[in-house]
Structures are given as C-alpha cells and as structure tokens.
Design a protein around this motif. Structure first.
Motif, PDB file in Angstrom:
ATOM      1  N   GLU A  63      12.769  -3.527  -7.900  1.00 56.54           N
ATOM      2  CA  GLU A  63      11.751  -2.829  -7.111  1.00 56.54           C
ATOM      3  C   GLU A  63      11.307  -3.651  -5.900  1.00 56.54           C
ATOM      4  O   GLU A  63      11.099  -3.107  -4.824  1.00 56.54           O
ATOM      5  N   GLU A 121      11.792  -2.084  -2.244  1.00 52.59           N
ATOM      6  CA  GLU A 121      10.588  -1.747  -1.488  1.00 52.59           C
ATOM      7  C   GLU A 121      10.335  -2.677  -0.308  1.00 52.59           C
ATOM      8  O   GLU A 121       9.814  -2.247   0.713  1.00 52.59           O
ATOM      9  N   GLU A 126       7.832   5.607   0.410  1.00 52.23           N
ATOM     10  CA  GLU A 126       6.866   5.207  -0.619  1.00 52.23           C
ATOM     11  C   GLU A 126       5.739   4.336  -0.085  1.00 52.23           C
ATOM     12  O   GLU A 126       4.607   4.461  -0.509  1.00 52.23           O
ATOM     13  N   LEU A 127       6.075   3.421   0.840  1.00 47.96           N
ATOM     14  CA  LEU A 127       5.100   2.423   1.275  1.00 47.96           C
ATOM     15  C   LEU A 127       4.622   2.642   2.700  1.00 47.96           C
ATOM     16  O   LEU A 127       5.401   3.011   3.577  1.00 47.96           O
ATOM     17  N   SER A 171      -4.716   2.026  -4.324  1.00 45.44           N
ATOM     18  CA  SER A 171      -4.143   2.067  -2.997  1.00 45.44           C
ATOM     19  C   SER A 171      -3.229   0.859  -2.824  1.00 45.44           C
ATOM     20  O   SER A 171      -2.022   0.990  -2.694  1.00 45.44           O
ATOM     21  N   TRP A 172      -3.810  -0.336  -2.862  1.00 39.41           N
ATOM     22  CA  TRP A 172      -3.032  -1.566  -2.802  1.00 39.41           C
ATOM     23  C   TRP A 172      -2.637  -1.967  -4.216  1.00 39.41           C
ATOM     24  O   TRP A 172      -3.456  -1.925  -5.118  1.00 39.41           O
ATOM     25  N   GLY A 221       7.769  -0.025 -10.083  1.00 38.50           N
ATOM     26  CA  GLY A 221       8.481   1.226 -10.276  1.00 38.50           C
ATOM     27  C   GLY A 221       8.911   1.372 -11.719  1.00 38.50           C
ATOM     28  O   GLY A 221       8.778   0.449 -12.528  1.00 38.50           O
ATOM     29  N   LYS A 251      -1.804   7.736  -2.791  1.00 35.46           N
ATOM     30  CA  LYS A 251      -2.615   6.991  -3.767  1.00 35.46           C
ATOM     31  C   LYS A 251      -2.344   7.497  -5.170  1.00 35.46           C
ATOM     32  O   LYS A 251      -2.073   8.675  -5.374  1.00 35.46           O
ATOM     33  N   GLU A 252      -2.437   6.593  -6.136  1.00 37.29           N
ATOM     34  CA  GLU A 252      -2.368   6.962  -7.545  1.00 37.29           C
ATOM     35  C   GLU A 252      -3.779   6.796  -8.086  1.00 37.29           C
ATOM     36  O   GLU A 252      -4.203   5.696  -8.400  1.00 37.29           O
ATOM     37  N   ARG A 277       0.868  -1.183   0.000  1.00 36.24           N
ATOM     38  CA  ARG A 277       0.000   0.000   0.000  1.00 36.24           C
ATOM     39  C   ARG A 277       0.897   1.224   0.000  1.00 36.24           C
ATOM     40  O   ARG A 277       1.728   1.406   0.880  1.00 36.24           O
ATOM     41  N   ARG A 278       0.730   2.037  -1.023  1.00 36.99           N
ATOM     42  CA  ARG A 278       1.522   3.262  -1.173  1.00 36.99           C
ATOM     43  C   ARG A 278       1.044   4.334  -0.188  1.00 36.99           C
ATOM     44  O   ARG A 278      -0.133   4.394   0.143  1.00 36.99           O
ATOM     45  N   ARG A 279       1.978   5.172   0.229  1.00 37.71           N
ATOM     46  CA  ARG A 279       1.619   6.298   1.111  1.00 37.71           C
ATOM     47  C   ARG A 279       0.747   7.312   0.359  1.00 37.71           C
ATOM     48  O   ARG A 279      -0.139   7.911   0.929  1.00 37.71           O
TER      49      ARG A 279
END
Length: 138
Positions: A58, A62, A104-105, A37-38, A43, A32-33, A28-30
């Motif tokens: 990656e 990560e 990032e995470l 989310s998940w 990368g 959101k894109e 889960r990224r800090r």
C-alpha cells in the motif's frame, strides 16, 4: 425463520506507520471515512497476502516509497469504521514520497511528533502512539 447470512467478512486493513528522519508519513484521502481525514497509508489485505505484505504494498502504490516492515504494532476494530485494522511499523528504504494514487489520495505530509494532534485530533491507537513517542524523539 430467518436464514443465517453467509456473507464473507470484510478483509482487514493494513496500515503502514512509516518513519523517516524523525517524521511520520500521513496521507489525506479524497473521501473521508467517517471523521477520518488524515491517516496512515493503508488498504485491504488481499487474498494470499499477510498484513505486513499489504502494508508495504500500500505504501508503494499510494506514495511510491519503498519500505520494509519492522514489526506489527497491534490490531483492533477501528472505532470509527468498524474495520479490523492491523498497524505495521515500516522502515523507509528508498524513494521520494508523492501522491501516486490520485484517485484515493489528495495529499501527504511528513509530520514531527508535535504536529500529530493537529492532523489527528481524535488521537492514535495506543500501541501506535507509544511507538511514535519512542521513534519520533527529537
């Protein structure tokens, strides 16, 4: 008359589909894109690097895991981000998954097949879903 833009295209994103003990790794990224989310560890493919090499790198950067590529599952322009995505199936080699890249995470999870829809409600790319349907059989 407008001058054509010579802006370089964005490099593709390599996403690693890591399976261990009938579970798949999601992070889960800090930030959101879009609605994402998940997602899979992923990368940008760096200059001089293949998508397979980027996916393996990656995962290590990560999560701290060492993985080996198995095969490329497919490629698409992601409907939420507009970025070219290359999905790479990876085999677990060694290590304990932890959040290594705290910037990032936010967290990570190993999910069983039945948990995927809860974490990824918008569905997965067809070839990735087919791969997981096969390898996550209980």
């Amino acid at each position: 008359m407008t001058e054509p833009t010579t802006e370089a295209p964005q490099p593709p994103i390599a996403a690693a589909v890591v399976v261990k003990d009938a579970k798949v790794l999601l992070v889960r990224r800090r930030v959101k894109e879009g609605s994402l989310s998940w997602q899979f560890p992923a990368g940008e493919v760096e200059e001089g690097e293949s998508a397979i090499q980027a996916a393996v790198r990656e995962v290590r950067e990560e999560t701290g895991l060492t993985v080996a590529e198995s095969k490329v599952l497919g490629e698409r322009v992601h409907p939420n981000t507009g970025r070219t995505m290359i999905y790479v199936a990876c085999d677990y080699v060694t290590g304990e998954a932890t959040v290594v890249d705290n910037e990032e995470l936010a967290e990570l999870a190993w999910l069983e097949h039945g948990q995927l829809a809860e974490y990824v409600p918008y569905g997965l790319f067809g070839p990735v879903q087919e791969h997981l349907d096969e390898v996550l059989k209980n």
